[in-house]
Design a protein around this motif. Sequence first.
Motif, PDB file in Angstrom:
ATOM      1  N   THR A 103       0.841  -1.200   0.000  1.00 30.78           N
ATOM      2  CA  THR A 103       0.000   0.000   0.000  1.00 30.78           C
ATOM      3  C   THR A 103       0.871   1.244   0.000  1.00 30.78           C
ATOM      4  O   THR A 103       0.681   2.166  -0.801  1.00 30.78           O
ATOM      5  N   GLU A 104       1.866   1.235   0.869  1.00 30.05           N
ATOM      6  CA  GLU A 104       2.760   2.395   0.914  1.00 30.05           C
ATOM      7  C   GLU A 104       3.558   2.523  -0.383  1.00 30.05           C
ATOM      8  O   GLU A 104       3.716   3.622  -0.925  1.00 30.05           O
TER       9      GLU A 104
ATOM     10  N   PRO B 145       7.186 -11.757   6.640  1.00 32.38           N
ATOM     11  CA  PRO B 145       6.437 -11.019   7.663  1.00 32.38           C
ATOM     12  C   PRO B 145       5.510  -9.968   7.071  1.00 32.38           C
ATOM     13  O   PRO B 145       5.736  -9.481   5.971  1.00 32.38           O
ATOM     14  N   LYS B 146       4.454  -9.629   7.815  1.00 35.46           N
ATOM     15  CA  LYS B 146       3.601  -8.508   7.437  1.00 35.46           C
ATOM     16  C   LYS B 146       4.308  -7.213   7.803  1.00 35.46           C
ATOM     17  O   LYS B 146       5.168  -7.186   8.665  1.00 35.46           O
ATOM     18  N   GLY B 147       3.938  -6.146   7.125  1.00 33.15           N
ATOM     19  CA  GLY B 147       4.483  -4.837   7.502  1.00 33.15           C
ATOM     20  C   GLY B 147       5.805  -4.495   6.851  1.00 33.15           C
ATOM     21  O   GLY B 147       6.487  -3.566   7.278  1.00 33.15           O
ATOM     22  N   VAL B 148       6.192  -5.253   5.831  1.00 30.15           N
ATOM     23  CA  VAL B 148       7.392  -4.865   5.079  1.00 30.15           C
ATOM     24  C   VAL B 148       7.174  -5.149   3.592  1.00 30.15           C
ATOM     25  O   VAL B 148       6.598  -6.156   3.209  1.00 30.15           O
ATOM     26  N   GLY B 149       7.585  -4.192   2.805  1.00 29.66           N
ATOM     27  CA  GLY B 149       7.487  -4.322   1.355  1.00 29.66           C
ATOM     28  C   GLY B 149       8.560  -3.455   0.753  1.00 29.66           C
ATOM     29  O   GLY B 149       9.509  -3.064   1.447  1.00 29.66           O
TER      30      GLY B 149
ATOM     31  N   THR C 110       6.143  -2.271  -7.312  1.00 31.20           N
ATOM     32  CA  THR C 110       5.689  -2.502  -5.930  1.00 31.20           C
ATOM     33  C   THR C 110       5.768  -3.983  -5.594  1.00 31.20           C
ATOM     34  O   THR C 110       5.284  -4.817  -6.366  1.00 31.20           O
ATOM     35  N   VAL C 111       6.406  -4.290  -4.446  1.00 26.72           N
ATOM     36  CA  VAL C 111       6.468  -5.688  -3.997  1.00 26.72           C
ATOM     37  C   VAL C 111       6.178  -5.769  -2.501  1.00 26.72           C
ATOM     38  O   VAL C 111       6.237  -4.761  -1.800  1.00 26.72           O
ATOM     39  N   THR C 112       5.874  -6.970  -2.020  1.00 24.19           N
ATOM     40  CA  THR C 112       5.588  -7.142  -0.595  1.00 24.19           C
ATOM     41  C   THR C 112       6.047  -8.508  -0.101  1.00 24.19           C
ATOM     42  O   THR C 112       6.254  -9.426  -0.898  1.00 24.19           O
TER      43      THR C 112
ATOM     44  N   GLU D  32      -7.128  -2.406 -11.136  1.00 28.11           N
ATOM     45  CA  GLU D  32      -6.032  -2.319 -10.164  1.00 28.11           C
ATOM     46  C   GLU D  32      -6.550  -2.610  -8.758  1.00 28.11           C
ATOM     47  O   GLU D  32      -7.736  -2.416  -8.466  1.00 28.11           O
ATOM     48  N   ASP D  33      -5.643  -2.981  -7.878  1.00 23.87           N
ATOM     49  CA  ASP D  33      -6.021  -3.143  -6.478  1.00 23.87           C
ATOM     50  C   ASP D  33      -6.136  -1.747  -5.846  1.00 23.87           C
ATOM     51  O   ASP D  33      -5.700  -0.755  -6.415  1.00 23.87           O
ATOM     52  N   PHE D  34      -6.735  -1.690  -4.652  1.00 26.22           N
ATOM     53  CA  PHE D  34      -7.088  -0.402  -4.061  1.00 26.22           C
ATOM     54  C   PHE D  34      -5.933   0.587  -3.836  1.00 26.22           C
ATOM     55  O   PHE D  34      -6.152   1.792  -3.978  1.00 26.22           O
TER      56      PHE D  34
END
Lengths: 211, 387
Positions: free
Chosen positions: B76-77, B211-215, B202-204, B104-106
């Motif tokens: 998202t970021e 882990p969640k919270g890093v991209g 954009t990647v995640t 596209e995604d949100f």
Amino acid sequence: MPLPYTETVMEHFRHPRNVGRIEDADAKAVEGSPACGDMVAVYLKVDPKDLRITDIKFESYGCASNIATGSIITEMAKGKTLDEAKRITWKQASETLGGLPPIKVHCSILAVDGLRAAIENYEERHGLVKERKPTTVEFVRKRLKRVMNPMTGLDVVRTKLVKEVEVTDGTVRVVLDLPEDHQFAAAIREDIVEKLEPRWDVERVIVEFTE
Amino acid sequence: MAERIVYLDNAATTRLDERVLEAMRPYFFDVYAVATSQFGYSPGLDARDALDDARTRIAAALGAAPEEFVFTSGSTESSNMALKGVAMALGEKKGKHIIVSKIEDFPVLNSARALEKQGFRVTYLDVDEHGRVDLEQLRDAITPETILVSVQAANQEIGTLQDVAAIGQICREKGVLFHTDATHSFPRVPLDVREVPVDLVTVTAHLIHGPKGVGGLYVRSHTPLVKWMDGGFQEFNLRAGTENIPGAVGFAKAVELVTPEETARLQEMRDRLIERLLQIPHSRLNGHPTLRLPHNANVSFRFVEGESILLHLDMRGFAVSTGSACFSRSLEASHVILGIGGDHERAHGSVRFTFGRFNRDEDVDTVAQAVAEVVARLREISPLGKE
């Protein structure tokens, strides 16, 4: 239980009561529309002597709250007179289910509308409409709000599909702003005819298309 | 309750791999210092090394140089940073026109809508019945005022892959920047920035058992991008904030653990599941039959509603997702299914199944069997399809 539904809702969703159709029903009604979202069909058997609902069944094309409300409302209506059943509200249905999520009001209210519409359908078919209000343009427009526009999931009035309404000598004419060969034209026409034809003073329903 | 949840919603998020956790652990307890400059104390230098190493490895998976990869808090970021950063950099200088696809995604879609409110003009590209962007429409849509094209590498719901190489080529010819949201494809579907003319990617981590919270965001050298979150000078002065070193290390480990062999296994499960589900009457595949994410199957079942399917499957121990309006927080049907020309009914009965590392081969048969039973049961209740 992490789900937003109560145990009672889930119980009725898992094992819905009074599911199916009644082939020789005395009255039926369909609320919602297949292509737009939730849809409920309600079938009634009525004892003509005391106007009591002797059998009731429903079918649902919908989410859990729709199915559960259909189940509870048919349970509540069974054995009641038409007048009593007519007064069953969404609030009562929701309370009996232990509450429904606010966002699901729309899906669940459809079942209540379905029951009322089936009762109205019976009354109209059997000449029981007490007040015998004439079918006016205003009435037609109001009822068209129950006809869904499958392209948006909203009703045909709100989505400005209804271009013209005319009522003359028992004939209702509705003009839709839609080409006749549109993929949903036939479905919408059928829905409109079904909603208006049982009226006591309506003989013919004509649905016309632009273009 | 079922003994084991068969989790088939790996496009929403994934279970962390223990090996990722092990790789991260030292950076919580031992090397917890901030990544300091080269003149700092030794724990800070160790942290700096770990961050650089993670960055180098993830960048390499994209064929990029380390200094072209910026860590963020997630997709998202990253997508906000790409769209708004370019808009801020070029809006006044070059023009205020942006092109995105309508499926596209949100993060991309709503960033574009936010820019629209600030006076940018946005073209939403149509897609065909499989969800592929029309390249001619893209070519025609680009004007001298266009500053950015953002088209996803793969779709979040129906899994359709876009021809990013061809899109990038058109953008390059026209001198327009190209961003792609590769959240759902990286690194399972290869994307090499040395071959594909793309400027921002954009990647995640959390969709590949990281882990969640890093991209992260790949930013090609010399891409004009304004830093939009003010703070320190971290991440080449593009993204402020104390670096998430355990997250970065975990992300790199997660990328390393994705292998072509594993992806082939997921694809084999996907193909078997699609074949089984399409044997159910009145079912149809959503998305492209072959050009799709290796782990995504998305099928619509007529006459039944997605949330009801989902809840019945949940009771039997399966976790899936649906594009039904009844399931979404907004009560809106999936814009992706509507975007590929489907009506509300098709979105209503759509179910997404996404595989991950911890799925077993037998999950295909058990879920296919459960879906067949649930759909049949709900069709008995339905007023439709009985003629």
